[in-house]
Design a protein around this motif. Sequence first.
Motif, mmCIF file in Angstrom:
data_model
loop_
_atom_site.group_PDB
_atom_site.id
_atom_site.type_symbol
_atom_site.label_atom_id
_atom_site.label_comp_id
_atom_site.label_asym_id
_atom_site.label_seq_id
_atom_site.Cartn_x
_atom_site.Cartn_y
_atom_site.Cartn_z
ATOM 1 N N GLU A 1 -6.324 3.795 -11.328
ATOM 2 C CA GLU A 1 -6.660 2.729 -10.538
ATOM 3 C C GLU A 1 -7.913 2.183 -10.850
ATOM 4 O O GLU A 1 -8.820 2.736 -11.035
ATOM 5 C CB GLU A 1 -6.488 3.439 -9.053
ATOM 6 C CG GLU A 1 -5.166 3.483 -8.905
ATOM 7 C CD GLU A 1 -5.199 4.197 -7.304
ATOM 8 O OE1 GLU A 1 -5.590 3.819 -6.425
ATOM 9 O OE2 GLU A 1 -4.153 4.884 -6.839
ATOM 10 N N GLN B 1 0.936 -1.063 -0.099
ATOM 11 C CA GLN B 1 0.019 0.049 -0.029
ATOM 12 C C GLN B 1 0.997 1.155 0.103
ATOM 13 O O GLN B 1 1.521 1.532 1.071
ATOM 14 C CB GLN B 1 -0.708 -0.057 1.425
ATOM 15 C CG GLN B 1 -1.736 -1.318 1.256
ATOM 16 C CD GLN B 1 -2.839 -1.169 0.256
ATOM 17 O OE1 GLN B 1 -3.492 -0.256 -0.217
ATOM 18 N NE2 GLN B 1 -3.220 -2.290 -0.281
ATOM 19 N N ARG B 2 0.823 1.907 -1.128
ATOM 20 C CA ARG B 2 1.686 3.014 -1.173
ATOM 21 C C ARG B 2 0.733 4.316 -1.371
ATOM 22 O O ARG B 2 -0.413 4.322 -1.811
ATOM 23 C CB ARG B 2 2.763 3.003 -2.433
ATOM 24 C CG ARG B 2 3.511 1.967 -2.428
ATOM 25 C CD ARG B 2 4.590 1.949 -3.416
ATOM 26 N NE ARG B 2 5.587 1.122 -3.310
ATOM 27 C CZ ARG B 2 6.046 0.129 -4.260
ATOM 28 N NH1 ARG B 2 5.478 0.253 -5.369
ATOM 29 N NH2 ARG B 2 7.034 -0.714 -4.126
#
Length: 146
Positions: free
Chosen positions: A146, A128-129
């Motif tokens: 996304e 998770q960035r």
Amino acid sequence: MPLLRHVTAWLALSLTACSWDWLPFVYKQDIHQGNVITQEMVDQLRPGMSKRQVSYIMGAPLMVDPFHDERWDYVYSNQPGDEPRVQKNITLIFRGDDLAELQGDFRPGTLPAIEMKKDSTLTVPPIQREKTVWQMITGLFGADDE
């Protein structure tokens, strides 16, 4: 007084031209050359290994004979401080792409053959960035990837 200057100049010139090897407690750096070869590395080698597998364990060979592509030579030289130089070598002979024999200063150990489990799986969780500046700007205009 001129004699003292001559003696001082002579001493300064003679000491700068000399090596400091004769002085006690002078540190001498270890000199390592070539491929580092350890017994643990040689113990991992098995007959029938591919050149790629051998290169992963041993690294790139120091010498590859252009006339004998089936022969890889590894040489390691070490001179620790004031001690004499120690040189070790190992030659790996291939038949096609498979390791056939070892020659040199190392002998394979008595480690058992390593058996790989074929039914093991590994699940890697996603990372998770935070969004980058570019993703935030393009998100303002509705162009999210996304």
